[in-house]
Design a protein around this motif. Structure first.
Motif, PDB file in Angstrom:
ATOM      1  N   VAL A  37       0.833  -1.199   0.000  1.00 25.18           N
ATOM      2  CA  VAL A  37       0.000   0.000   0.000  1.00 25.18           C
ATOM      3  C   VAL A  37       0.868   1.250   0.000  1.00 25.18           C
ATOM      4  O   VAL A  37       1.712   1.438   0.879  1.00 25.18           O
ATOM      5  CB  VAL A  37      -0.958   0.005   1.208  1.00 25.18           C
ATOM      6  CG1 VAL A  37      -1.843   1.235   1.191  1.00 25.18           C
ATOM      7  CG2 VAL A  37      -1.806  -1.272   1.218  1.00 25.18           C
ATOM      8  N   LEU A  38       0.603   2.105  -0.993  1.00 25.45           N
ATOM      9  CA  LEU A  38       1.311   3.372  -1.122  1.00 25.45           C
ATOM     10  C   LEU A  38       0.483   4.519  -0.549  1.00 25.45           C
ATOM     11  O   LEU A  38       1.021   5.442   0.049  1.00 25.45           O
ATOM     12  CB  LEU A  38       1.636   3.652  -2.590  1.00 25.45           C
ATOM     13  CG  LEU A  38       2.455   2.554  -3.276  1.00 25.45           C
ATOM     14  CD1 LEU A  38       2.489   2.781  -4.768  1.00 25.45           C
ATOM     15  CD2 LEU A  38       3.831   2.472  -2.683  1.00 25.45           C
ATOM     16  N   SER A  39      -0.819   4.454  -0.765  1.00 28.37           N
ATOM     17  CA  SER A  39      -1.734   5.491  -0.290  1.00 28.37           C
ATOM     18  C   SER A  39      -3.147   4.909  -0.260  1.00 28.37           C
ATOM     19  O   SER A  39      -3.340   3.747  -0.607  1.00 28.37           O
ATOM     20  CB  SER A  39      -1.701   6.709  -1.225  1.00 28.37           C
ATOM     21  OG  SER A  39      -2.266   6.380  -2.484  1.00 28.37           O
ATOM     22  N   ARG A  40      -4.116   5.712   0.097  1.00 26.93           N
ATOM     23  CA  ARG A  40      -5.505   5.238   0.097  1.00 26.93           C
ATOM     24  C   ARG A  40      -5.972   4.790  -1.286  1.00 26.93           C
ATOM     25  O   ARG A  40      -6.866   3.969  -1.417  1.00 26.93           O
ATOM     26  CB  ARG A  40      -6.446   6.343   0.569  1.00 26.93           C
ATOM     27  CG  ARG A  40      -6.350   6.632   2.008  1.00 26.93           C
ATOM     28  CD  ARG A  40      -7.280   7.759   2.322  1.00 26.93           C
ATOM     29  NE  ARG A  40      -7.611   7.764   3.727  1.00 26.93           N
ATOM     30  CZ  ARG A  40      -8.558   8.487   4.251  1.00 26.93           C
ATOM     31  NH1 ARG A  40      -9.280   9.285   3.480  1.00 26.93           N
ATOM     32  NH2 ARG A  40      -8.789   8.442   5.524  1.00 26.93           N
ATOM     33  N   MET A  41      -5.379   5.360  -2.322  1.00 28.72           N
ATOM     34  CA  MET A  41      -5.831   5.087  -3.691  1.00 28.72           C
ATOM     35  C   MET A  41      -4.875   4.218  -4.505  1.00 28.72           C
ATOM     36  O   MET A  41      -5.169   3.899  -5.652  1.00 28.72           O
ATOM     37  CB  MET A  41      -6.020   6.424  -4.432  1.00 28.72           C
ATOM     38  CG  MET A  41      -7.037   7.338  -3.795  1.00 28.72           C
ATOM     39  SD  MET A  41      -8.707   6.709  -3.940  1.00 28.72           S
ATOM     40  CE  MET A  41      -8.982   6.921  -5.661  1.00 28.72           C
ATOM     41  N   SER A  42      -3.740   3.835  -3.929  1.00 26.17           N
ATOM     42  CA  SER A  42      -2.751   3.148  -4.745  1.00 26.17           C
ATOM     43  C   SER A  42      -2.061   2.022  -3.969  1.00 26.17           C
ATOM     44  O   SER A  42      -1.624   2.216  -2.836  1.00 26.17           O
ATOM     45  CB  SER A  42      -1.708   4.167  -5.216  1.00 26.17           C
ATOM     46  OG  SER A  42      -0.733   3.549  -6.007  1.00 26.17           O
ATOM     47  N   ALA A  43      -1.982   0.857  -4.616  1.00 26.99           N
ATOM     48  CA  ALA A  43      -1.281  -0.289  -4.038  1.00 26.99           C
ATOM     49  C   ALA A  43      -0.744  -1.168  -5.161  1.00 26.99           C
ATOM     50  O   ALA A  43      -1.315  -1.217  -6.250  1.00 26.99           O
ATOM     51  CB  ALA A  43      -2.211  -1.093  -3.142  1.00 26.99           C
ATOM     52  N   LEU A  44       0.320  -1.822  -4.882  1.00 25.31           N
ATOM     53  CA  LEU A  44       0.895  -2.784  -5.811  1.00 25.31           C
ATOM     54  C   LEU A  44       0.491  -4.166  -5.323  1.00 25.31           C
ATOM     55  O   LEU A  44       0.706  -4.516  -4.164  1.00 25.31           O
ATOM     56  CB  LEU A  44       2.414  -2.642  -5.836  1.00 25.31           C
ATOM     57  CG  LEU A  44       3.202  -3.576  -6.722  1.00 25.31           C
ATOM     58  CD1 LEU A  44       2.818  -3.372  -8.189  1.00 25.31           C
ATOM     59  CD2 LEU A  44       4.681  -3.346  -6.540  1.00 25.31           C
ATOM     60  N   THR A  45      -0.126  -4.963  -6.183  1.00 24.22           N
ATOM     61  CA  THR A  45      -0.579  -6.303  -5.820  1.00 24.22           C
ATOM     62  C   THR A  45       0.457  -7.325  -6.253  1.00 24.22           C
ATOM     63  O   THR A  45       0.892  -7.332  -7.407  1.00 24.22           O
ATOM     64  CB  THR A  45      -1.922  -6.625  -6.503  1.00 24.22           C
ATOM     65  OG1 THR A  45      -2.875  -5.631  -6.121  1.00 24.22           O
ATOM     66  CG2 THR A  45      -2.424  -7.997  -6.105  1.00 24.22           C
ATOM     67  N   VAL A  46       0.851  -8.177  -5.313  1.00 24.47           N
ATOM     68  CA  VAL A  46       1.768  -9.276  -5.613  1.00 24.47           C
ATOM     69  C   VAL A  46       1.011 -10.571  -5.351  1.00 24.47           C
ATOM     70  O   VAL A  46       0.770 -10.944  -4.203  1.00 24.47           O
ATOM     71  CB  VAL A  46       3.038  -9.192  -4.732  1.00 24.47           C
ATOM     72  CG1 VAL A  46       3.975 -10.347  -5.050  1.00 24.47           C
ATOM     73  CG2 VAL A  46       3.739  -7.844  -4.915  1.00 24.47           C
ATOM     74  N   ALA A  47       0.593 -11.233  -6.425  1.00 24.12           N
ATOM     75  CA  ALA A  47      -0.212 -12.453  -6.323  1.00 24.12           C
ATOM     76  C   ALA A  47       0.641 -13.633  -5.869  1.00 24.12           C
ATOM     77  O   ALA A  47       1.735 -13.855  -6.389  1.00 24.12           O
ATOM     78  CB  ALA A  47      -0.857 -12.765  -7.659  1.00 24.12           C
ATOM     79  N   LYS A  48       0.124 -14.379  -4.912  1.00 19.14           N
ATOM     80  CA  LYS A  48       0.820 -15.571  -4.425  1.00 19.14           C
ATOM     81  C   LYS A  48       0.624 -16.764  -5.348  1.00 19.14           C
ATOM     82  O   LYS A  48       1.457 -17.665  -5.379  1.00 19.14           O
ATOM     83  CB  LYS A  48       0.311 -15.937  -3.030  1.00 19.14           C
ATOM     84  CG  LYS A  48       0.668 -14.925  -1.975  1.00 19.14           C
ATOM     85  CD  LYS A  48       0.099 -15.355  -0.637  1.00 19.14           C
ATOM     86  CE  LYS A  48       0.471 -14.367   0.444  1.00 19.14           C
ATOM     87  NZ  LYS A  48      -0.077 -14.792   1.755  1.00 19.14           N
ATOM     88  N   THR A  49      -0.455 -16.782  -6.101  1.00 14.27           N
ATOM     89  CA  THR A  49      -0.809 -17.946  -6.913  1.00 14.27           C
ATOM     90  C   THR A  49       0.222 -18.279  -7.979  1.00 14.27           C
ATOM     91  O   THR A  49       0.294 -19.411  -8.426  1.00 14.27           O
ATOM     92  CB  THR A  49      -2.174 -17.748  -7.581  1.00 14.27           C
ATOM     93  OG1 THR A  49      -2.157 -16.536  -8.341  1.00 14.27           O
ATOM     94  CG2 THR A  49      -3.280 -17.682  -6.546  1.00 14.27           C
ATOM     95  N   ARG A  50       0.997 -17.314  -8.395  1.00  9.92           N
ATOM     96  CA  ARG A  50       1.997 -17.555  -9.445  1.00  9.92           C
ATOM     97  C   ARG A  50       3.370 -17.878  -8.877  1.00  9.92           C
ATOM     98  O   ARG A  50       4.331 -17.990  -9.624  1.00  9.92           O
ATOM     99  CB  ARG A  50       2.095 -16.351 -10.355  1.00  9.92           C
ATOM    100  CG  ARG A  50       0.794 -16.105 -11.083  1.00  9.92           C
ATOM    101  CD  ARG A  50       0.998 -15.153 -12.208  1.00  9.92           C
ATOM    102  NE  ARG A  50      -0.219 -15.020 -12.962  1.00  9.92           N
ATOM    103  CZ  ARG A  50      -0.333 -15.380 -14.219  1.00  9.92           C
ATOM    104  NH1 ARG A  50       0.676 -15.862 -14.869  1.00  9.92           N
ATOM    105  NH2 ARG A  50      -1.481 -15.217 -14.841  1.00  9.92           N
ATOM    106  N   MET A  51       3.462 -18.014  -7.552  1.00 10.26           N
ATOM    107  CA  MET A  51       4.745 -18.264  -6.907  1.00 10.26           C
ATOM    108  C   MET A  51       4.857 -19.715  -6.449  1.00 10.26           C
ATOM    109  O   MET A  51       3.883 -20.307  -6.028  1.00 10.26           O
ATOM    110  CB  MET A  51       4.904 -17.368  -5.678  1.00 10.26           C
ATOM    111  CG  MET A  51       5.026 -15.914  -5.954  1.00 10.26           C
ATOM    112  SD  MET A  51       5.308 -15.066  -4.390  1.00 10.26           S
ATOM    113  CE  MET A  51       5.658 -13.435  -4.993  1.00 10.26           C
ATOM    114  N   THR A  52       6.070 -20.230  -6.494  1.00 15.82           N
ATOM    115  CA  THR A  52       6.339 -21.534  -5.893  1.00 15.82           C
ATOM    116  C   THR A  52       6.331 -21.353  -4.378  1.00 15.82           C
ATOM    117  O   THR A  52       6.416 -20.227  -3.863  1.00 15.82           O
ATOM    118  CB  THR A  52       7.726 -22.060  -6.315  1.00 15.82           C
ATOM    119  OG1 THR A  52       8.720 -21.167  -5.806  1.00 15.82           O
ATOM    120  CG2 THR A  52       7.843 -22.185  -7.827  1.00 15.82           C
ATOM    121  N   GLY A  53       6.252 -22.428  -3.655  1.00 15.36           N
ATOM    122  CA  GLY A  53       6.287 -22.361  -2.196  1.00 15.36           C
ATOM    123  C   GLY A  53       7.553 -21.711  -1.675  1.00 15.36           C
ATOM    124  O   GLY A  53       7.520 -20.910  -0.737  1.00 15.36           O
TER     125      GLY A  53
END
Length: 71
Positions: A37-53
């Motif tokens: 989360v950068l601000s109330r209106m902005s965040a970078l999403t890092v999806a776990k589903t595409r990652m190995t354990g």
């Protein structure tokens, strides 16, 4: 996606971004993703589903060292 001591860099064929860790307000972790989360209106999403354990574990350790994670 590339992580280093200064920030996170994402690159795609048509767009790229660089966010410094100091710009983060907080990090939210859910079962599906991390939201940097950068601000109330902005965040970078890092999806776990595409990652190995192993990659998930490494990323989790990395972000926990940066800041406390909000849930």
């Amino acid at each position: 996606m590339t992580l280093d001591d200064e920030g996170i860099t994402t690159t795609h064929p048509l767009i790229g971004s660089r966010v410094r860790w100091t710009a983060l307000s907080h990090i939210i972790e859910t079962p599906e993703a991390w939201y940097l989360v950068l601000s109330r209106m902005s965040a970078l999403t890092v999806a776990k589903t595409r990652m190995t354990g192993d990659l998930r574990a490494t990323f989790t350790e990395f972000v926990h060292e940066l800041r406390p994670v909000a849930k």
